[in-house]
Design a protein around this motif. Structure first.
Motif, PDB file in Angstrom:
ATOM      1  N   VAL A 171      81.586 -26.660  49.159  1.00  0.00           N
ATOM      2  CA  VAL A 171      80.517 -25.655  49.187  1.00  0.00           C
ATOM      3  C   VAL A 171      81.080 -24.309  49.643  1.00  0.00           C
ATOM      4  N   ALA A 172      81.930 -24.347  50.674  1.00  0.00           N
ATOM      5  CA  ALA A 172      82.526 -23.110  51.192  1.00  0.00           C
ATOM      6  C   ALA A 172      83.347 -22.400  50.120  1.00  0.00           C
TER       7      ALA A 172
ATOM      8  N   THR B  76      80.011 -14.363  53.600  1.00  0.00           N
ATOM      9  CA  THR B  76      81.385 -14.586  54.059  1.00  0.00           C
ATOM     10  C   THR B  76      81.394 -15.416  55.334  1.00  0.00           C
ATOM     11  N   LEU B  77      80.535 -15.059  56.269  1.00  0.00           N
ATOM     12  CA  LEU B  77      80.441 -15.815  57.522  1.00  0.00           C
ATOM     13  C   LEU B  77      79.995 -17.249  57.253  1.00  0.00           C
ATOM     14  N   ILE B  78      79.043 -17.407  56.351  1.00  0.00           N
ATOM     15  CA  ILE B  78      78.557 -18.753  56.023  1.00  0.00           C
ATOM     16  C   ILE B  78      79.686 -19.590  55.422  1.00  0.00           C
ATOM     17  N   ALA B  79      80.406 -18.998  54.474  1.00  0.00           N
ATOM     18  CA  ALA B  79      81.492 -19.730  53.815  1.00  0.00           C
ATOM     19  C   ALA B  79      82.591 -20.099  54.803  1.00  0.00           C
ATOM     20  N   ASP B  80      82.962 -19.153  55.662  1.00  0.00           N
ATOM     21  CA  ASP B  80      84.033 -19.428  56.626  1.00  0.00           C
ATOM     22  C   ASP B  80      83.592 -20.448  57.675  1.00  0.00           C
ATOM     23  N   THR B  81      82.327 -20.392  58.055  1.00  0.00           N
ATOM     24  CA  THR B  81      81.802 -21.387  58.998  1.00  0.00           C
ATOM     25  C   THR B  81      81.858 -22.784  58.385  1.00  0.00           C
ATOM     26  N   LEU B  82      81.446 -22.882  57.131  1.00  0.00           N
ATOM     27  CA  LEU B  82      81.500 -24.177  56.444  1.00  0.00           C
ATOM     28  C   LEU B  82      82.939 -24.666  56.302  1.00  0.00           C
ATOM     29  N   LEU B  83      83.859 -23.742  56.033  1.00  0.00           N
ATOM     30  CA  LEU B  83      85.269 -24.118  55.907  1.00  0.00           C
ATOM     31  C   LEU B  83      85.786 -24.702  57.216  1.00  0.00           C
ATOM     32  N   MET B  84      85.457 -24.061  58.324  1.00  0.00           N
ATOM     33  CA  MET B  84      85.918 -24.546  59.622  1.00  0.00           C
ATOM     34  C   MET B  84      85.299 -25.900  59.959  1.00  0.00           C
TER      35      MET B  84
ATOM     36  N   LEU C 164      85.006 -31.427  69.070  1.00  0.00           N
ATOM     37  CA  LEU C 164      83.814 -30.614  68.836  1.00  0.00           C
ATOM     38  C   LEU C 164      83.793 -29.354  69.702  1.00  0.00           C
ATOM     39  N   PRO C 165      84.153 -29.417  70.996  1.00  0.00           N
ATOM     40  CA  PRO C 165      84.163 -28.181  71.800  1.00  0.00           C
ATOM     41  C   PRO C 165      85.071 -27.099  71.217  1.00  0.00           C
ATOM     42  N   THR C 166      86.244 -27.496  70.719  1.00  0.00           N
ATOM     43  CA  THR C 166      87.155 -26.512  70.126  1.00  0.00           C
ATOM     44  C   THR C 166      86.517 -25.854  68.911  1.00  0.00           C
ATOM     45  N   LEU C 167      85.869 -26.659  68.083  1.00  0.00           N
ATOM     46  CA  LEU C 167      85.184 -26.112  66.911  1.00  0.00           C
ATOM     47  C   LEU C 167      84.082 -25.145  67.322  1.00  0.00           C
ATOM     48  N   LEU C 168      83.273 -25.530  68.298  1.00  0.00           N
ATOM     49  CA  LEU C 168      82.151 -24.680  68.715  1.00  0.00           C
ATOM     50  C   LEU C 168      82.639 -23.354  69.290  1.00  0.00           C
ATOM     51  N   VAL C 169      83.704 -23.393  70.079  1.00  0.00           N
ATOM     52  CA  VAL C 169      84.265 -22.155  70.634  1.00  0.00           C
ATOM     53  C   VAL C 169      84.736 -21.237  69.506  1.00  0.00           C
ATOM     54  N   ALA C 170      85.417 -21.816  68.518  1.00  0.00           N
ATOM     55  CA  ALA C 170      85.913 -21.019  67.395  1.00  0.00           C
ATOM     56  C   ALA C 170      84.759 -20.428  66.588  1.00  0.00           C
ATOM     57  N   LEU C 171      83.707 -21.209  66.375  1.00  0.00           N
ATOM     58  CA  LEU C 171      82.559 -20.715  65.609  1.00  0.00           C
ATOM     59  C   LEU C 171      81.849 -19.582  66.338  1.00  0.00           C
ATOM     60  N   VAL C 172      81.688 -19.729  67.632  1.00  0.00           N
ATOM     61  CA  VAL C 172      81.062 -18.657  68.417  1.00  0.00           C
ATOM     62  C   VAL C 172      81.923 -17.399  68.361  1.00  0.00           C
ATOM     63  N   ALA C 173      83.236 -17.578  68.458  1.00  0.00           N
ATOM     64  CA  ALA C 173      84.149 -16.432  68.465  1.00  0.00           C
ATOM     65  C   ALA C 173      84.092 -15.657  67.148  1.00  0.00           C
ATOM     66  N   ILE C 174      84.106 -16.372  66.002  1.00  0.00           N
ATOM     67  CA  ILE C 174      84.077 -15.632  64.735  1.00  0.00           C
ATOM     68  C   ILE C 174      82.706 -14.993  64.504  1.00  0.00           C
ATOM     69  N   THR C 175      81.662 -15.626  65.003  1.00  0.00           N
ATOM     70  CA  THR C 175      80.320 -15.047  64.842  1.00  0.00           C
ATOM     71  C   THR C 175      80.197 -13.746  65.628  1.00  0.00           C
ATOM     72  N   VAL C 176      80.700 -13.762  66.859  1.00  0.00           N
ATOM     73  CA  VAL C 176      80.663 -12.546  67.683  1.00  0.00           C
ATOM     74  C   VAL C 176      81.496 -11.446  67.030  1.00  0.00           C
ATOM     75  N   ALA C 177      82.710 -11.793  66.583  1.00  0.00           N
ATOM     76  CA  ALA C 177      83.573 -10.797  65.942  1.00  0.00           C
ATOM     77  C   ALA C 177      82.919 -10.248  64.680  1.00  0.00           C
TER      78      ALA C 177
END
Length: 342
Positions: A38-39, A62-70, A97-110
């Motif tokens: 899908v990503a 772009t954010l949606i696609a990259d989130t799905l990729l991660m 899961l914690p590593t994934l969540l931290v990365a997702l929050v980081a890219i969303t903020v950026a």
């Protein structure tokens, strides 16, 4: 064009996994393939330009696609980890899961700090000179690179511990992961080069992106498709070997049950031709019972005892037939036929 080919490869993988993995309890690989498919489909220009306006036309797609990729890589890494027993702590932490969540929050903020403008299919080319955009992409591909590197470690370990055709999926996954690490490294170099104004360096690395993308997904898709196919082929091969051993034991088993009738004769439904492992096990048990029963006279030759031991090793998973194609061949009639009474 590259994104289209990658998307097609991934949807082919999804279709194959839905067919060959439909009975497996662990669906991590299937979930991962679907999510990444899908990503990558969202990254196809025609799809992107159709979807992004639905979210305001500010490149939210772009954010949606990259989130799905991660998320997809998270499931992919866990699927590879669960496929083997080698699970070092660092790898477990990487695909946690914690590593994934931290990365997702980081890219969303950026992403929120990027001056995104209007829909563009050249997101990094058009906006990559912004520090926020570079930070967003670096976090994204740093996470992807770390997860793929963990997959590389696991796949390489599986390759070393595997034997025969089992090495094929592991080899494909190792190559795919290696290309994936190279791909993420190339993206990180381009991100840094773009934001620091080193355009010549960025353009020098850029041609490798498409090639590495194709190689990464080609080998990963091939590896994940090959895994269940190899298992299925081995299952059928073992089933044939089991049936062959049961057939070769038939004369010995007939003699054993003539002097000491077993459960199979008392209850013919106790075993079935549809269960070759159960049938072989029953024959071995009844032959052994006749051999140790002092009330009956039952003799076996060295060849017959060797065949019986081969069958027992086969049931335990230690059979020579897995590596020696001649193991199931009848022994030479010229071999000594020393007999004993059990």
């Amino acid at each position: 064009m590259t994104q289209t080919i990658v998307a097609i490869l991934l949807w082919v993988l999804v279709a194959s996994l839905l067919i060959v993995r439909r009975k497996r309890a662990d669906r991590s690989i299937t979930y991962a393939a679907t999510t990444i498919a899908v990503a990558m489909t969202l990254n196809v220009d025609t799809v992107y330009t159709a979807v992004d306006p639905l979210f305001g036309g500010t490149n939210i797609a772009t954010l949606i696609a990259d989130t799905l990729l991660m998320i997809g890589l998270f499931f992919l890494g866990r699927g590879v980890m669960h496929a083997g027993e080698y699970r070092p702590r660092l790898v477990r932490a990487t695909v946690s899961l914690p590593t994934l969540l931290v990365a997702l929050v980081a890219i969303t903020v950026a992403f929120m700090f990027i001056d995104r403008g209007h829909t563009t299919t050249q997101f990094m080319a058009d906006l990559g000179n912004q520090p926020a955009t570079a930070t967003y992409s670096i976090i994204n591909f740093l996470y992807c690179g770390i997860v793929i590197a963990a997959m590389l470690v696991l796949a390489a370990r599986q390759y070393r511990s595997a034997r025969g055709v089992q090495r094929i999926p592991a080899a494909l996954l190792t190559l795919g992961s290696a290309f994936g690490v190279a791909l993420c490294t190339a993206v990180l170099v381009m991100d840094v080069a773009h934001v620091t104004g080193q355009i010549d360096l960025m353009q020098a690395v850029q041609p490798a992106y498409s090639v590495l993308s194709l190689l990464t997904f080609l080998f990963l898709c091939a590896g994940f498709t090959a895994q269940p196919l190899v298992r299925r082929a081995q299952h059928y091969a073992r089933r044939r070997q089991t049936a062959a051993l049961a057939d070769r034991l038939e004369p010995l088993w007939d003699r054993a049950t003539q002097v000491r009738p077993g459960l199979t004769h008392a209850d013919p439904l106790a075993t079935s031709e549809d269960d070759p492992e159960g049938l072989l096990h029953r024959k071995i048990v009844e032959i052994r019972d006749a051999m140790i029963d002092g009330r009956v006279a039952f003799t076996t030759s060295d060849d017959e005892r060797a065949l019986l031991e081969d069958a027992e090793r086969h049931l335990l998973g230690n059979d020579r037939s897995a590596t020696d194609p001649t193991a199931l061949a009848p022994r030479s009639e010229a071999s000594p036929d020393r007999r004993r009474t059990s």
